[in-house]
Every structure is written in C-alpha cells, then in structure tokens.
Design a protein around this motif. Structure first.
Motif, PDB file in Angstrom:
ATOM      1  N   LEU A 256       2.117  -7.121 -13.455  1.00  0.00           N
ATOM      2  CA  LEU A 256       0.524  -7.196 -13.442  1.00  0.00           C
ATOM      3  C   LEU A 256       0.130  -5.923 -14.178  1.00  0.00           C
ATOM      4  CD1 LEU A 256      -0.335  -8.045  -9.606  1.00  0.00           C
ATOM      5  CD2 LEU A 256      -0.382  -9.608 -11.781  1.00  0.00           C
ATOM      6  N   MET A 257       0.693  -4.791 -14.291  1.00  0.00           N
ATOM      7  CA  MET A 257       0.488  -3.698 -14.878  1.00  0.00           C
ATOM      8  C   MET A 257      -0.918  -3.164 -14.480  1.00  0.00           C
ATOM      9  SD  MET A 257       3.159  -2.963 -16.468  1.00  0.00           S
ATOM     10  CE  MET A 257       2.371  -1.466 -17.558  1.00  0.00           C
ATOM     11  N   HIS A 258      -1.139  -3.263 -13.220  1.00  0.00           N
ATOM     12  CA  HIS A 258      -2.421  -2.929 -12.743  1.00  0.00           C
ATOM     13  C   HIS A 258      -2.095  -2.552 -11.177  1.00  0.00           C
ATOM     14  CE1 HIS A 258      -6.452  -3.300 -11.076  1.00  0.00           C
ATOM     15  NE2 HIS A 258      -6.863  -2.753 -12.262  1.00  0.00           N
ATOM     16  N   TRP A 259      -2.244  -1.204 -11.077  1.00  0.00           N
ATOM     17  CA  TRP A 259      -1.711  -0.759  -9.761  1.00  0.00           C
ATOM     18  C   TRP A 259      -2.400  -1.079  -8.379  1.00  0.00           C
ATOM     19  CZ3 TRP A 259      -4.198   2.616  -6.231  1.00  0.00           C
ATOM     20  CH2 TRP A 259      -5.525   3.085  -6.723  1.00  0.00           C
ATOM     21  N   ARG A 260      -3.796  -1.122  -8.499  1.00  0.00           N
ATOM     22  CA  ARG A 260      -4.620  -1.969  -7.566  1.00  0.00           C
ATOM     23  C   ARG A 260      -4.167  -3.283  -7.243  1.00  0.00           C
ATOM     24  NH1 ARG A 260     -10.750  -0.538  -7.912  1.00  0.00           N
ATOM     25  NH2 ARG A 260     -10.670  -1.298  -6.018  1.00  0.00           N
ATOM     26  N   SER A 261      -3.980  -3.960  -8.079  1.00  0.00           N
ATOM     27  CA  SER A 261      -3.673  -5.551  -8.105  1.00  0.00           C
ATOM     28  C   SER A 261      -2.309  -5.595  -7.483  1.00  0.00           C
ATOM     29  CB  SER A 261      -3.680  -6.183  -9.235  1.00  0.00           C
ATOM     30  OG  SER A 261      -4.923  -6.292  -9.908  1.00  0.00           O
ATOM     31  N   ALA A 262      -1.477  -4.560  -7.830  1.00  0.00           N
ATOM     32  CA  ALA A 262      -0.036  -4.646  -7.522  1.00  0.00           C
ATOM     33  C   ALA A 262       0.117  -4.245  -5.888  1.00  0.00           C
ATOM     34  CB  ALA A 262       0.898  -3.510  -8.261  1.00  0.00           C
ATOM     35  N   MET A 263      -0.510  -3.232  -5.637  1.00  0.00           N
ATOM     36  CA  MET A 263      -0.754  -2.980  -4.215  1.00  0.00           C
ATOM     37  C   MET A 263      -1.182  -3.605  -3.100  1.00  0.00           C
ATOM     38  SD  MET A 263       0.492   0.019  -3.750  1.00  0.00           S
ATOM     39  CE  MET A 263       0.100   0.568  -2.238  1.00  0.00           C
ATOM     40  N   SER A 264      -2.189  -4.512  -3.750  1.00  0.00           N
ATOM     41  CA  SER A 264      -2.910  -5.745  -2.768  1.00  0.00           C
ATOM     42  C   SER A 264      -1.740  -6.745  -2.749  1.00  0.00           C
ATOM     43  CB  SER A 264      -4.214  -6.222  -3.455  1.00  0.00           C
ATOM     44  OG  SER A 264      -3.782  -7.018  -4.948  1.00  0.00           O
ATOM     45  N   ILE A 265      -0.728  -6.755  -3.448  1.00  0.00           N
ATOM     46  CA  ILE A 265       0.076  -7.938  -3.176  1.00  0.00           C
ATOM     47  C   ILE A 265       1.436  -7.264  -2.414  1.00  0.00           C
ATOM     48  CG2 ILE A 265       1.890  -9.433  -4.311  1.00  0.00           C
ATOM     49  CD1 ILE A 265      -0.116  -9.409  -6.769  1.00  0.00           C
ATOM     50  N   ILE A 266       1.683  -5.996  -2.755  1.00  0.00           N
ATOM     51  CA  ILE A 266       3.095  -5.077  -2.061  1.00  0.00           C
ATOM     52  C   ILE A 266       2.680  -5.163  -0.738  1.00  0.00           C
ATOM     53  CG2 ILE A 266       4.226  -3.211  -2.045  1.00  0.00           C
ATOM     54  CD1 ILE A 266       4.025  -3.087  -5.220  1.00  0.00           C
TER      55      ILE A 266
ATOM     56  N   VAL B  34      10.871  -6.630  -5.543  1.00  0.00           N
ATOM     57  CA  VAL B  34       9.656  -7.448  -5.741  1.00  0.00           C
ATOM     58  C   VAL B  34       8.594  -6.550  -6.067  1.00  0.00           C
ATOM     59  CG1 VAL B  34       7.968  -8.759  -4.591  1.00  0.00           C
ATOM     60  CG2 VAL B  34      10.470  -9.531  -4.326  1.00  0.00           C
ATOM     61  N   CYS B  35       8.579  -5.204  -5.446  1.00  0.00           N
ATOM     62  CA  CYS B  35       7.495  -4.393  -5.539  1.00  0.00           C
ATOM     63  C   CYS B  35       7.445  -3.852  -7.101  1.00  0.00           C
ATOM     64  CB  CYS B  35       7.470  -3.083  -4.781  1.00  0.00           C
ATOM     65  SG  CYS B  35       7.313  -3.391  -3.072  1.00  0.00           S
ATOM     66  N   ILE B  36       8.866  -3.630  -7.518  1.00  0.00           N
ATOM     67  CA  ILE B  36       8.867  -3.002  -9.225  1.00  0.00           C
ATOM     68  C   ILE B  36       8.516  -4.296  -9.938  1.00  0.00           C
ATOM     69  CG2 ILE B  36      10.678  -2.425 -10.735  1.00  0.00           C
ATOM     70  CD1 ILE B  36      12.300  -1.083  -8.480  1.00  0.00           C
ATOM     71  N   ILE B  37       8.925  -5.480  -9.620  1.00  0.00           N
ATOM     72  CA  ILE B  37       8.442  -6.701 -10.477  1.00  0.00           C
ATOM     73  C   ILE B  37       7.000  -7.039 -10.622  1.00  0.00           C
ATOM     74  CG2 ILE B  37       8.953  -9.235 -10.935  1.00  0.00           C
ATOM     75  CD1 ILE B  37      11.873  -8.966 -10.090  1.00  0.00           C
ATOM     76  N   VAL B  38       6.533  -6.824  -9.224  1.00  0.00           N
ATOM     77  CA  VAL B  38       5.225  -7.207  -9.352  1.00  0.00           C
ATOM     78  C   VAL B  38       4.316  -6.071 -10.189  1.00  0.00           C
ATOM     79  CG1 VAL B  38       2.995  -7.280  -7.718  1.00  0.00           C
ATOM     80  CG2 VAL B  38       5.138  -8.256  -7.114  1.00  0.00           C
TER      81      VAL B  38
ATOM     82  N   ASN C  50       2.179 -16.443  -3.629  1.00  0.00           N
ATOM     83  CA  ASN C  50       0.750 -16.573  -3.117  1.00  0.00           C
ATOM     84  C   ASN C  50      -0.150 -15.445  -3.602  1.00  0.00           C
ATOM     85  OD1 ASN C  50       1.525 -18.931  -1.968  1.00  0.00           O
ATOM     86  ND2 ASN C  50       1.960 -18.259   0.217  1.00  0.00           N
ATOM     87  N   GLY C  51       0.440 -14.096  -3.283  1.00  0.00           N
ATOM     88  CA  GLY C  51      -0.568 -12.809  -3.769  1.00  0.00           C
ATOM     89  C   GLY C  51      -0.613 -12.940  -4.988  1.00  0.00           C
ATOM     90  N   ILE C  52       0.236 -13.327  -5.934  1.00  0.00           N
ATOM     91  CA  ILE C  52       0.152 -13.158  -7.386  1.00  0.00           C
ATOM     92  C   ILE C  52      -1.013 -14.352  -7.742  1.00  0.00           C
ATOM     93  CG2 ILE C  52       1.165 -13.399  -9.636  1.00  0.00           C
ATOM     94  CD1 ILE C  52       3.771 -12.417  -8.381  1.00  0.00           C
ATOM     95  N   ILE C  53      -0.698 -15.405  -7.080  1.00  0.00           N
ATOM     96  CA  ILE C  53      -1.797 -16.456  -7.596  1.00  0.00           C
ATOM     97  C   ILE C  53      -3.273 -16.042  -7.215  1.00  0.00           C
ATOM     98  CG2 ILE C  53      -2.355 -19.022  -7.180  1.00  0.00           C
ATOM     99  CD1 ILE C  53       0.800 -19.402  -6.820  1.00  0.00           C
ATOM    100  N   MET C  54      -3.536 -15.595  -5.994  1.00  0.00           N
ATOM    101  CA  MET C  54      -4.734 -15.186  -5.687  1.00  0.00           C
ATOM    102  C   MET C  54      -5.373 -14.212  -6.607  1.00  0.00           C
ATOM    103  SD  MET C  54      -5.520 -17.381  -3.214  1.00  0.00           S
ATOM    104  CE  MET C  54      -7.072 -16.570  -2.604  1.00  0.00           C
ATOM    105  N   THR C  55      -4.479 -13.102  -6.847  1.00  0.00           N
ATOM    106  CA  THR C  55      -4.905 -11.872  -7.690  1.00  0.00           C
ATOM    107  C   THR C  55      -5.235 -12.405  -8.982  1.00  0.00           C
ATOM    108  OG1 THR C  55      -3.379 -10.765  -6.361  1.00  0.00           O
ATOM    109  CG2 THR C  55      -4.100  -9.558  -8.385  1.00  0.00           C
ATOM    110  N   GLU C  56      -4.459 -13.233  -9.549  1.00  0.00           N
ATOM    111  CA  GLU C  56      -4.731 -13.709 -10.788  1.00  0.00           C
ATOM    112  C   GLU C  56      -5.813 -14.657 -10.767  1.00  0.00           C
ATOM    113  OE1 GLU C  56      -0.264 -14.004 -12.868  1.00  0.00           O
ATOM    114  OE2 GLU C  56      -1.184 -16.324 -12.140  1.00  0.00           O
ATOM    115  N   ASN C  57      -6.328 -15.382  -9.834  1.00  0.00           N
ATOM    116  CA  ASN C  57      -7.259 -16.211  -9.789  1.00  0.00           C
ATOM    117  C   ASN C  57      -8.686 -15.424  -9.707  1.00  0.00           C
ATOM    118  OD1 ASN C  57      -8.852 -18.817  -9.514  1.00  0.00           O
ATOM    119  ND2 ASN C  57      -8.881 -18.719  -7.560  1.00  0.00           N
ATOM    120  N   ALA C  58      -8.663 -14.278  -8.892  1.00  0.00           N
ATOM    121  CA  ALA C  58      -9.539 -13.403  -8.597  1.00  0.00           C
ATOM    122  C   ALA C  58      -9.889 -12.521 -10.203  1.00  0.00           C
ATOM    123  CB  ALA C  58      -9.221 -12.669  -7.501  1.00  0.00           C
ATOM    124  N   TYR C  59      -8.615 -12.245 -10.565  1.00  0.00           N
ATOM    125  CA  TYR C  59      -8.963 -11.524 -11.844  1.00  0.00           C
ATOM    126  C   TYR C  59      -9.602 -12.326 -13.110  1.00  0.00           C
ATOM    127  CZ  TYR C  59      -7.834  -8.354 -15.873  1.00  0.00           C
ATOM    128  OH  TYR C  59      -7.821  -7.528 -16.854  1.00  0.00           O
TER     129      TYR C  59
END
Length: 430
Positions: free
Chosen positions: A354-364, A346-350, A403-412
């Motif tokens: 996203l290709m954005h390490w800060r967004s990925a870390m907030s989800i992971i 999941v960490c690798i796919i996220v 849920n994390g991806i949806i919230m991150t995308e919405n914030a972005y």
C-alpha cells in the motif's frame, strides 16, 4: 445495510475504537481461560456400562448379561444406538447419545434404567458405569520406582495410598492401576480329605466367610464411662485361616488346615506391564474427566504427586512414562511461532503493497483484534486450543488481510473519485 454501517462507523469513530479495544481485552481474557490440549476430542458422546461375571464363557455373558442390558438400555431418550461386546467374564456396553446431550444427564438416565433391570440379571451380577472420560482422556502414565520391593507390595501401595491421593485432583475421573499382583489368600482343598470328613465345598466357603467378618455390639455404661462392644473377626494372616473350624465331628473340630493348604497368592491376571524391557513394574493411568483442561489437569496431578511422594516408603518414587503436557507445549509453541511469523510477514507485505502507513495500520490492527476475539467464540462453543483450532486461525489471517485490503482499496478509490469531482467543480467555477 452495509452503507449505513459504514456511515455509522465513520460518524462514531471513537465508539468503534472503544468497541475494538473492548473486544481485544475480552479476547485476551478468553485466551487465558481457554482450554489447552494437543489434539481435539472427536470421540462420541457415550456412556460405558461394564459388567463382570468371572468364570463364564462369552456366550453365557452374551445371553444372560449383555442381551438383557442392551434391550433395556435402547429405550433411553436421545440415544442414537447401543453397541455391545461380550468376552470371557466381562461385558461392555456402549450407549451412544446425540452430540448435544449433556454427559452427566446421559449418565443419570443410564443409572435410572440400570436400577430397574437388576432383577433380570443373574444373582451377584452388578453392572457399573465406566469413568466419565473420553477416548483421549489418558493424559499421564506413571510407574513406581521401588527397587527390592516385591510386586504385591507395590500394587498394595498403588491401590491403597497413591490411587486415593491422586483421585482427589480436580479434573481427574479415574486412576486406573496396572501391573503387579493383587494379594489374596488361596485355599487348595484336598478332595480326598473332603470325602473322608464328609464335608462339601459350600461348607468350607461358608465357614471361611462367616469367620472373616466383624460384628458390632451395643454400648453400655459402667461407672459413668461408656463402652462399645465389638469383635475383631477379620483374617489377618495364614495361621488364622488355618485355625478356622469348618465342622465338628465327635467333639473334635475339623480345621481348614486339616482339609486344605493355605498360601498367599494373587488374583488372576490378564496381562503384565513391562517397562523398557527391564522387568515388570506397577503404576497407574490418569484419566481426565470429560470437558476439562488437559494442561491444567496434568499440572495439578504433578503437584499432587509431590505431596503424595512424601508419604511413600523409603526408596519408592514416581516415574512418569507418558506425559501429554510435552506434546501440548510443543504443539502450542509451534502454532504460536507460526502465528507470529505470519503476522510479521503480513505486516511487511501490506505496508510495502500500500505504501501508505495509515491504510496499512488500519489493516494490520485487525489481525491481533480478530485473533483475540476468535478465542471468545472458542470458549463459547467449548473448543480447546489445539493443533486443529489454532491452525484454522493461522489460515484465517490471509482472509482477514484480504478483506482489509479490499475495503481499504475500495475506500481509497471512492475518496479519489470524490476528490476528482471536487477539483473539477472548482475548475468549472473558475
């Protein structure tokens, strides 16, 4: 409501981070304290009442034991229903309580009711409660390795030494013995001699019982020394039984040996225990108490076995034939490896998605915190770590990530729109 919560979190980032660290630490502590078992306990909240009246047919047991007990136990508070089973010489009654009822409260209510209905049962019949365990409480089976020792001696060691030692282990409800022979003295009475001497069976039984007993005396002092008087009346061998006087006729005592043959025997057996087709053996079943940690109980029992084995006769040792700890370790290891693999994938796919390490870390970072915090709820609801509960956590990882991806995308998205509006405003001013 959600907007206010998001705004509060953005304005108090350090507080949110501190809360997340606290949940993670509390979750790690909950993981260490969580009960471990291989399978979930789905058994009903029940109390078993066992009554023995040997030699009676199932119909007599049903009419004189089971029926009076069932009719009286049905009035206990918070009882869902009462089941019963009558067989030759034994009666089993299962009192099923509601799921939210405390087990020991239920047992105390049943004991109170049994104390009040004793007079309605036949003389000599005394119902007892079954162990405070469940259908999945058999966590360990063992046998005794004792080559060259007869089954009666092995059963005596099990009943009078091993059983009492293992029952002291915390979390053990009962140590059920099986196999072998329970030694007893058997009197084979000759009816012709009874008729010749004019003696009844009741007189023989009364004579044996009265001569197999001890009586205490008083204490007296002699020369400033206190002495206690007592008698040694328990039968120790066959010769003592043969010499018991049943009746006196013409000043001549009629002994047991004159009317009966005494020999060593065993109680009636309902079955045998054979190990791997190599012959009969003797052993015990460790029954775990309700609500205990199976993995911890098994470890404590094994440690106690090492202590008990020091007092066993030479050549006698334990042989564990069933041990649930192996299944527990394999089940937990399988789920643990699956969780680790899922987290890594999941960490690798996220990150690639996203290709954005800060967004990925907030989800992971949500994954370990959520998994650790879930054990707090498992402990609160008294749910053990087993195949079912850990599989549910593994399946929930996808929901957490979604849920994390949806919230991150919405914030972005909102940040991009806000940045676009600011850029357009600057251009209009120029």
């Amino acid at each position: 409501m959600i907007e206010n919560l998001i705004g509060f979190s953005l304005r108090n980032r350090y507080l949110v981070l501190l809360t997340a660290c606290f949940l993670f630490a509390a979750g790690i502590y909950a993981v260490k304290k969580n009960k471990i078992d291989a399978i979930p306990d789905l058994s009903e909240n029940q109390v078993i009442v066992f009554t023995e009246w040997m030699g009676r047919s199932p119909q007599i047991i049903e009419d004189q034991v089971t029926y009076p007990l069932v009719t009286n136990l049905q009035g206990i508070p918070k009882v869902k229903y009462v089941r019963a089973n009558s067989m030759f010489g034994m009666s089993f009654i299962y009192v099923i309580f509601e799921d939210d009822v405390d087990t020991y409260w239920a047992r105390s209510r049943v004991l109170e009711r049994l104390a009040s209905i004793g007079k309605s049962l036949p003389e000599g019949v005394s119902p007892t409660l079954g162990p405070d365990g469940t259908g999945v409480g058999h966590v360990l089976w063992y046998t005794l390795n004792a080559k060259g020792m007869d089954l009666g001696e092995q059963r005596a060691i099990q009943d009078w030494y091993v059983k009492f030692g293992l029952q002291n282990v915390p979390g053990v409800s009962e140590v059920a013995s099986f196999g072998g022979f329970v030694k007893s003295y058997e009197l084979s009475v000759d009816p012709n001699k009874l008729s010749y001497y004019n003696i009844t069976i009741d007189e023989v039984i009364k004579a044996v019982r009265s001569n197999n007993n001890e009586a205490g005396g008083r204490k007296f002092e002699l020369n400033d020394v206190g002495y206690i008087i007592k008698t040694n009346g328990y039968v120790k061998n066959i010769d003592e039984l043969n010499n018991i006087s049943v009746k006196t006729k013409n000043s001549i005592p009629i002994k047991v040996s004159d009317i009966a043959k005494v020999q060593m025997s065993s109680e009636n057996r309902l079955g045998i225990f054979d190990l791997n087709g190599e012959g009969e053996t003797v052993g015990g079943i460790i029954v775990m108490r309700y609500g205990e940690n199976a993995d911890e109980v098994i470890k404590n029992v094994k440690q106690k076995m090492e202590e008990v084995s020091k007092g066993l006769p030479e050549g006698v040792s334990f042989n564990i034939v069933y041990d649930r700890s192996g299944l527990i370790e394999e089940s937990i290891a399988s789920i643990r490896n699956t969780l680790i693999e899922e987290i890594i994938v999941v960490c690798i796919i996220v990150f690639l998605f996203l290709m954005h390490w800060r967004s990925a870390m907030s989800i992971i970072i949500q994954i370990p915190i959520t998994i650790a915090a879930s054990f707090i709820l498992l402990n609160y609801f008294d749910i053990s770590s087993n195949i079912m509960s850990l599989t549910g956590i593994a399946l929930a990882i996808g929901v957490i990530v979604d849920n994390g991806i949806i919230m991150t995308e919405n914030a972005y998205k909102h940040l991009s729109e806000r940045q676009k509006q600011l850029n357009e405003g600057l251009k209009s001013k120029d």
